[in-house]
Design a protein around this motif. Structure first.
Motif, short mmCIF file in Angstrom:
data_model
loop_
_atom_site.label_atom_id
_atom_site.label_comp_id
_atom_site.label_asym_id
_atom_site.label_seq_id
_atom_site.Cartn_x
_atom_site.Cartn_y
_atom_site.Cartn_z
N UNK A 7 -32.00 -2.57 82.71
CA UNK A 7 -31.67 -3.30 81.49
C UNK A 7 -31.97 -2.42 80.29
N UNK A 8 -31.45 -2.81 79.15
CA UNK A 8 -31.65 -2.05 77.93
C UNK A 8 -33.12 -2.15 77.51
N UNK A 9 -33.76 -1.03 77.22
CA UNK A 9 -35.18 -1.07 76.81
C UNK A 9 -35.35 -1.84 75.49
N UNK A 10 -36.54 -2.38 75.28
CA UNK A 10 -36.84 -3.15 74.07
C UNK A 10 -36.69 -2.30 72.81
N UNK A 11 -36.95 -0.99 72.89
CA UNK A 11 -36.90 -0.13 71.71
C UNK A 11 -35.50 0.46 71.46
N UNK A 12 -34.48 -0.03 72.18
CA UNK A 12 -33.12 0.48 72.01
C UNK A 12 -32.58 0.02 70.66
N UNK A 13 -31.99 0.94 69.91
CA UNK A 13 -31.40 0.63 68.62
C UNK A 13 -29.92 1.01 68.69
N UNK A 14 -29.06 0.02 68.60
CA UNK A 14 -27.62 0.28 68.69
C UNK A 14 -27.14 1.08 67.48
N UNK A 15 -26.18 1.95 67.73
CA UNK A 15 -25.59 2.73 66.64
C UNK A 15 -24.74 1.79 65.78
N UNK A 16 -24.88 1.84 64.48
CA UNK A 16 -24.07 0.96 63.62
C UNK A 16 -22.61 1.42 63.60
#
Length: 94
Positions: A7-16
């Motif tokens: 799953x996607x890690x909690x600290x993942x920040x999607x690219x705007x």
């Protein structure tokens, strides 16, 4: 998958989505060719994150970011998509 995460890690920040001068530059960039051959890789005309009407969630907007066509599909030129490359692996296109 390569990092053995399911799953996607909690600290993942999607690219705007692109905006401002970057969006303007991307939207003016021409397609390298028409969608007239199998294996062509295309993206939305305004770049990644603009795969729909602009009113959908980020997940939906990025869902159709990259498309590989399996046949001649000239209608994609009218769907605000542009070709950025071609899959060259003969086996994957068989």
């Amino acid at each position: 998958k390569g990092k053995k995460l399911n799953k996607v890690p909690e600290n993942f920040l999607a690219q705007p989505r692109p905006s401002g001068p970057i969006l303007e530059s991307i939207s003016k960039e021409k397609s390298v060719r028409q969608h007239t051959a199998p294996g062509l890789l295309s993206i939305p005309k305004n770049g990644l994150g603009y795969g729909g009407s602009g009113y959908e969630s980020d997940d939906e907007a990025f869902a159709s970011s990259f498309e590989i066509i399996a046949a001649n599909v000239p209608s994609m030129d009218k769907e605000n998509r542009k070709v950025i490359g071609q899959v060259m692996d003969e086996q994957s296109m068989a």
